[in-house]
Design a protein around this motif. Structure first.
Motif, PDB file in Angstrom:
ATOM      1  N   ARG A  94       0.765  -1.318   0.111  1.00  0.00           N
ATOM      2  CA  ARG A  94       0.013   0.016   0.017  1.00  0.00           C
ATOM      3  C   ARG A  94       0.963   1.204  -0.148  1.00  0.00           C
ATOM      4  O   ARG A  94       0.787   2.367  -0.992  1.00  0.00           O
ATOM      5  N   SER A  97       2.279   1.801  -3.197  1.00  0.00           N
ATOM      6  CA  SER A  97       1.574   2.084  -4.372  1.00  0.00           C
ATOM      7  C   SER A  97       1.358   3.642  -4.354  1.00  0.00           C
ATOM      8  O   SER A  97       1.148   4.336  -5.366  1.00  0.00           O
ATOM      9  N   VAL A  98       1.455   4.087  -2.988  1.00  0.00           N
ATOM     10  CA  VAL A  98       1.273   5.669  -3.004  1.00  0.00           C
ATOM     11  C   VAL A  98       2.549   6.331  -3.609  1.00  0.00           C
ATOM     12  O   VAL A  98       2.603   7.246  -4.489  1.00  0.00           O
ATOM     13  N   ALA A 101       2.341   6.296  -7.475  1.00  0.00           N
ATOM     14  CA  ALA A 101       1.321   7.371  -7.638  1.00  0.00           C
ATOM     15  C   ALA A 101       1.946   8.641  -8.003  1.00  0.00           C
ATOM     16  O   ALA A 101       1.430   9.359  -8.794  1.00  0.00           O
ATOM     17  N   HIS A 109      -3.108   4.390 -12.044  1.00  0.00           N
ATOM     18  CA  HIS A 109      -2.531   3.538 -10.691  1.00  0.00           C
ATOM     19  C   HIS A 109      -3.212   2.747 -10.220  1.00  0.00           C
ATOM     20  O   HIS A 109      -3.781   3.150  -9.086  1.00  0.00           O
ATOM     21  N   LEU A 112      -3.170   1.428  -6.401  1.00  0.00           N
ATOM     22  CA  LEU A 112      -3.489   2.413  -5.159  1.00  0.00           C
ATOM     23  C   LEU A 112      -4.965   2.046  -4.847  1.00  0.00           C
ATOM     24  O   LEU A 112      -5.299   2.084  -3.484  1.00  0.00           O
ATOM     25  N   LYS A 113      -5.993   1.835  -5.682  1.00  0.00           N
ATOM     26  CA  LYS A 113      -7.238   1.362  -5.202  1.00  0.00           C
ATOM     27  C   LYS A 113      -7.144  -0.020  -4.869  1.00  0.00           C
ATOM     28  O   LYS A 113      -8.307  -0.508  -4.114  1.00  0.00           O
ATOM     29  N   SER A 116      -5.817   0.224  -1.032  1.00  0.00           N
ATOM     30  CA  SER A 116      -6.649   1.185  -0.067  1.00  0.00           C
ATOM     31  C   SER A 116      -8.197   1.240  -0.363  1.00  0.00           C
ATOM     32  O   SER A 116      -8.490   0.980  -1.564  1.00  0.00           O
ATOM     33  N   ALA A 124      -5.115   9.206   0.519  1.00  0.00           N
ATOM     34  CA  ALA A 124      -3.729   8.748  -0.689  1.00  0.00           C
ATOM     35  C   ALA A 124      -4.020   9.725  -1.626  1.00  0.00           C
ATOM     36  O   ALA A 124      -3.129  10.296  -2.335  1.00  0.00           O
TER      37      ALA A 124
END
Length: 220
Positions: A94, A97-98, A101, A109, A112-113, A116, A124
């Motif tokens: 997670r 992933s941020v 992005a 991205h 991201l989803k 999160s 985020a």
């Protein structure tokens, strides 16, 4: 001085912005003071480095690739408890992933989803949008440590951890210039208190994030 743009107020982001999350390129630096989660502790293309290891668990996970000059380092991933290790692994994904992005130019991205949901996805997206609006990104190594898992009622879990951003530097998106003149300060140390819930696909998604900047407990 904080090396990264501060987190925008979550209420300022519309649902449409969360759903699109297009090239707006990383961590959330907003402060929630002493808020707690119940049960938890107090250009040209570049080479890219791989994301946290993807397990052979049958889950179709999106790949996370960071630029060669951006690295997330996670300490304390092997606890010896399989469930805790799985939670820490998805916590790390997670976070990356941020980072992806913010630092990688892309139309979308998906990670991201994937990692999160709820308030955590909103915060985020706000964080990523904050970098984009300022025309900024960052380079360098971010260290995550003192990572602890607490099991909560109802099957959820809390993950608390520290972040050291003293080895990261702001980057101008348009010029590519990196500002290494900023000296390390207390603002580069943050404490995170997060809630994770396992979804129907078996992914431990982060659903809420509380952050304390200039966290004394995280300083050397």
């Amino acid at each position: 001085m904080n090396r990264r743009p501060s987190l925008l107020a979550a209420a300022a982001l519309t649902a449409a912005a969360v759903l699109s999350l297009s090239a707006c390129g990383g961590d959330e630096g907003g402060s929630k003071g002493n808020d707690k989660i119940a049960g938890a502790g107090t250009g040209s293309e570049k080479r890219e480095s791989p994301s946290p290891t993807t397990p052979d668990d049958g889950i179709n996970r999106p790949k996370i690739k960071l630029p060669a000059d951006v690295k997330d380092v996670f300490e304390g991933s092997g606890t010896g408890d399989a469930k805790k290790d799985a939670i820490l692994a998805d916590n790390a994904r997670r976070i990356s992933s941020v980072t992806e992005a913010v630092t990688v130019e892309a139309k979308s991205h998906p990670a991201l989803k994937f990692y999160s949901s709820g308030d955590a996805l909103l915060s985020a997206a706000n964080h990523v949008q904050g970098f984009s609006e300022k025309g900024k990104s960052f380079v360098g190594t971010t260290r995550y440590y003192d990572r602890q898992v607490t099991f909560l009622k109802g099957g959820a879990a809390a993950v608390t951890y520290c972040m050291d951003a003293t080895k990261t530097y702001p980057k101008d998106r348009e010029t590519g210039k990196v500002d290494k003149s900023i000296e390390a300060s207390d603002q580069d140390y943050s404490f995170y208190n997060t809630r994770l819930e396992k979804n129907a696909d078996g992914v431990w998604q982060t659903t809420s994030v509380l952050t304390t900047t200039a966290a004394k407990r995280c300083m050397p």
